[in-house]
Design a protein around this motif. Structure first.
Motif, PDB file in Angstrom:
ATOM      1  N   ALA A 141       0.805  -1.224   0.000  1.00 54.61           N
ATOM      2  CA  ALA A 141       0.000   0.000   0.000  1.00 54.61           C
ATOM      3  C   ALA A 141       0.837   1.272   0.000  1.00 54.61           C
ATOM      4  CB  ALA A 141      -0.944   0.003   1.198  1.00 54.61           C
ATOM      5  N   GLY A 170      -3.592  -5.002  -5.942  1.00 55.40           N
ATOM      6  CA  GLY A 170      -4.953  -5.245  -5.487  1.00 55.40           C
ATOM      7  C   GLY A 170      -5.131  -6.530  -4.701  1.00 55.40           C
ATOM      8  N   ILE A 173      -3.428  -6.603  -1.098  1.00 52.27           N
ATOM      9  CA  ILE A 173      -4.000  -5.632  -0.164  1.00 52.27           C
ATOM     10  C   ILE A 173      -5.424  -6.030   0.208  1.00 52.27           C
ATOM     11  CG2 ILE A 173      -4.645  -3.218   0.206  1.00 52.27           C
ATOM     12  CD1 ILE A 173      -2.399  -2.420  -1.702  1.00 52.27           C
ATOM     13  N   LYS A 174      -6.189  -6.469  -0.774  1.00 52.56           N
ATOM     14  CA  LYS A 174      -7.563  -6.897  -0.496  1.00 52.56           C
ATOM     15  C   LYS A 174      -7.589  -8.100   0.440  1.00 52.56           C
ATOM     16  CE  LYS A 174     -11.911  -8.037  -2.824  1.00 52.56           C
ATOM     17  NZ  LYS A 174     -12.573  -8.258  -4.130  1.00 52.56           N
ATOM     18  N   TRP A 181      -7.885  -1.588   0.841  1.00 48.86           N
ATOM     19  CA  TRP A 181      -8.016  -1.708  -0.609  1.00 48.86           C
ATOM     20  C   TRP A 181      -9.226  -0.934  -1.109  1.00 48.86           C
ATOM     21  CZ3 TRP A 181      -5.588  -1.647  -4.670  1.00 48.86           C
ATOM     22  CH2 TRP A 181      -6.161  -1.970  -5.908  1.00 48.86           C
TER      23      TRP A 181
END
Length: 201
Positions: A141, A170, A173-174, A181
Motif C-alpha cells: 500500500a 490489489g 492488499i484486499k 483496498w
C-alpha cells in the motif's frame, strides 16, 4: 571495565551491517523532496502504517509480529538492491538472491536471534500466516499512497499503467486489509482520469 562478550560484538556488527539499508534507493520520492526514498525509510513507514491500521487487522493478529516482519522484510536488499514491484522478469532468481542475502546478514547475529529474524523474513515472503498476509498488504500500500500524494510520480516515471497497478497490488492488499483496498481503489479510480499513470497495454 566490563568484559565485551562475543554476542555483544555480533549484535553491534549486525546493526552496523543493516545501516547499509539506508543506501538502498527505491522508486518513490519522500513527500516534498527531490531525492528518492531508501529502503530503511520505507521499512519504518510501513511499520508505523501497520500500527495505525491495527483496528482493521482482526482481533487474532499479533501486531508485534507484524511490525517485526516489516522491519526485517527488506534486509536482503542490502545485497540485491530494490526492484520495482511491477517488474516481471527474473523474479525467481531475485528471490533466491534475497534469501541468500538474508541468511548472510541475519547470520551475523548470535543465536537465537539469528534464526528468529530469518524465520520472520521467511514468514513474510511466504505470506501464509494471518500476520504475514496483513504485513504484505501494508507493504504494497505505501508506494501507492505516496504516488497518490504526488501526482503518480513513480507510475509516470516508470510507465506503470492503471491496469498494472490494480492487478499487482490489489490482490494482496484486499486479502490482508479489505478496507485499505476499498480506500485505495476509490482513490485510484478518481486519479486515473488525471493522467497519473503510464499508457495501458
Amino acid at each position: 571495565m566490563h568484559f565485551v562478550t562475543e554476542a555483544m560484538t555480533q549484535i553491534v556488527d549486525f546493526i552496523l551491517e543493516v545501516d547499509k539499508l539506508k543506501s538502498v534507493t527505491r522508486k518513490n520520492r519522500p513527500l516534498g523532496l527531490d531525492r528518492y526514498e531508501n529502503s530503511a525509510e520505507h521499512s519504518w513507514q510501513i511499520a508505523l502504517l501497520a500500527m495505525s491500521l491495527a483496528r482493521y487487522a482482526g482481533p487474532t493478529i499479533d501486531m508485534n509480529r507484524v511490525i517485526a516482519m516489516l522491519l526485517v522484510h527488506d534486509i536482503g536488499e542490502i545485497d540485491t538492491g530494490d526492484t520495482l514491484v511491477y517488474a516481471t522478469d527474473g523474479w525467481e532468481e531475485r528471490k533466491a538472491a534475497e534469501l541468500a542475502a538474508a541468511k548472510r546478514i541475519f547470520g551475523i547475529m548470535p543465536e537465537p536471534q539469528s534464526s528468529k529474524f530469518l524465520d520472520l523474513w521467511l514468514e513474510f515472503e511466504q505470506a501464509e500466516t494471518a500476520e504475514a498476509v496483513f504485513a504484505n498488504a501494508v507493504d504494497r500500500a505505501i508506494p501507492a499512497l505516496l504516488n497518490l500524494a504526488q501526482n503518480g510520480q513513480s507510475w509516470r516515471e516508470n510507465d506503470i499503467s492503471y491496469e498494472r497497478v490494480v492487478n499487482r497490488i490489489g490482490p494482496p492488499i484486499k486479502a490482508g486489509c479489505p478496507p485499505l483496498w476499498e480506500y485505495l481503489l476509490s482513490r485510484l479510480n478518481v486519479e486515473r482520469e488525471k493522467g497519473w499513470f503510464g499508457p495501458e497495454g
